[in-house]
Design an enzyme around this catalytic site. Structure first.
Site, mmCIF file in Angstrom:
data_model
loop_
_atom_site.group_PDB
_atom_site.id
_atom_site.type_symbol
_atom_site.label_atom_id
_atom_site.label_comp_id
_atom_site.label_asym_id
_atom_site.label_seq_id
_atom_site.Cartn_x
_atom_site.Cartn_y
_atom_site.Cartn_z
ATOM 1 N N THR A 17 0.843 -1.265 0.013
ATOM 2 C CA THR A 17 -0.019 0.021 -0.179
ATOM 3 C C THR A 17 0.827 1.253 -0.061
ATOM 4 O OG1 THR A 17 -0.053 -0.034 2.512
ATOM 5 C CG2 THR A 17 -1.693 -1.081 1.460
ATOM 6 N N ASP A 18 0.209 2.439 -0.119
ATOM 7 C CA ASP A 18 1.124 3.609 0.084
ATOM 8 C C ASP A 18 0.102 4.536 0.790
ATOM 9 O OD1 ASP A 18 -1.108 5.082 -1.740
ATOM 10 O OD2 ASP A 18 0.283 4.986 -3.559
ATOM 11 N N THR A 19 0.871 5.714 1.109
ATOM 12 C CA THR A 19 0.074 6.792 1.876
ATOM 13 C C THR A 19 -1.260 7.282 1.329
ATOM 14 O OG1 THR A 19 0.448 8.837 3.156
ATOM 15 C CG2 THR A 19 1.218 8.989 0.710
ATOM 16 N N ALA A 20 -1.643 6.928 0.101
ATOM 17 C CA ALA A 20 -3.058 7.250 -0.467
ATOM 18 C C ALA A 20 -4.114 6.219 -0.033
ATOM 19 C CB ALA A 20 -3.029 7.518 -1.881
ATOM 20 N N GLY A 21 -3.536 5.197 0.756
ATOM 21 C CA GLY A 21 -4.487 4.430 1.498
ATOM 22 C C GLY A 21 -4.968 3.055 0.659
#
Lengths: 134, 134, 134, 134
Positions: A17-21
């Site tokens: 995953t990344d910080t955009a969810g």
């Protein structure tokens, strides 16, 4: 799973995953490769041995990816592999990542069979081609 | 940067973050390796050539990591490399990731010098050791 | 770099390679994103702020990748970003990874501008569009 | 698997390897996290829900890793999780990656339970602690 399609499940972990969810976009190429590898294993092909003993491997030459919807942490994705075209020294595959039937990412992937030393295409051995026929 | 310390900047991109909104913990090992690689390059060492021509490489044997604070998208991290101990066939390094002076992740890393073919330790050549002396 | 093209250098580290001795194919999507991020930063856009304060972000909807040649450890790749089409709520970009002028990977990337909460497209603000005009 | 130990299998794919022909060292932290996640799931804990509804999560504070031997493409690694210490707001775990009984990477991992908003430690709920007791 029909004779012509192979499916493999992939769980989404924090690493994906990344910080955009959502699942980071490059990771779908990882998931698609895992499914291709398991498909080849399912066909009885040992990629590691093929590379070590004969210096041959399948290499992606072209990929078109449609990012249709987002996947998230803990999702269990189904990754499919389906042959669109089986040529002398290459394959065209359709691959899809879906979540409980909902399409997440769809791809067309062109894979060449080649000699690792010089990246030159090599005919796919008849024994392998036979296994790939739907 | 003193003679005894090397610093390398690393920008945090989407690929480095996870759904908790912070840099995924495994990625600090990537950042630390980038800094070590640039430090070796700075010392005049070509790892690619060393591996290809002599079959030798530096390999991490042990790492202790303290995750002190979180880093986020777009942060510009400073990654440091400092020799703690220079032994015959190994190094002990102190590495740190910090953000504008604030400590994010601190590590102690033990690196062995070894032959790639059998993973056996090999004395670090005098020419390389001389460059590493503070 | 012409007014219409942005370039960003990416060094290949161990983390980027695979056991075939080349850059792992999914990592070109990472490199392309790094270049897009630095291009947006160069245009004065702060993605982190845009996401945190306005809940807006650029998201890749479609990518076509041609893997032309291999890149290896320590290569310094040039990653380019060039606008092919600038629409109301999306962009089409041409991106390329090259090594000393030799093409390694070429891509066409469609990027949508959208609201993070519901992934709905949103018109790109005039202030941002103005900066993107060649 | 005894009551006190949880095991999870991880297959090594191309994405996990590097140009030295082995699993890239940072990826063991990924494998260890996958096993911890599956262990928590096995205990009936939904991390995604815990984070979304209560803003709580387990976060690694410290990790010590010994890289004992190399793993390679196609290896099927067994990843173990064993509680060493269960404290009020943290855990100490022993984790190991092994290949057919041969130790590849051994780790001690300290995990804190904390509020995501401010990264402050929070007591592990009794219901969760009860499940973790060997």
């Amino acid at each position: 799973m029909t004779a012509a399609q192979f499916n493999w499940n992939v769980r989404v972990y924090y690493e994906d995953t990344d910080t955009a969810g959502v699942v980071y976009y490059a990771n779908y190429l990882r998931f698609f490769e895992r499914a291709r590898t398991e498909w080849l294993r399912h066909l009885g092909l040992n990629q590691e041995k093929l590379a070590a003993e004969e210096g041959l491997r399948f290499v992606v030459r072209r990929a078109t990816l449609d990012f249709v919807a987002a996947a998230r942490l803990d999702d269990l994705l189904q990754i499919s592999v389906r042959i669109l075209k089986l040529a002398k020294a290459s394959l065209e595959l359709e691959q899809e990542a879906s979540n409980q039937g909902r399409r997440i990412c769809a791809a067309t992937v062109q894979v060449a069979f080649l000699r690792n030393a010089d990246f030159r295409p090599v005919p796919i051995p008849v024994s392998i081609r036979a296994k790939m026929q739907p």
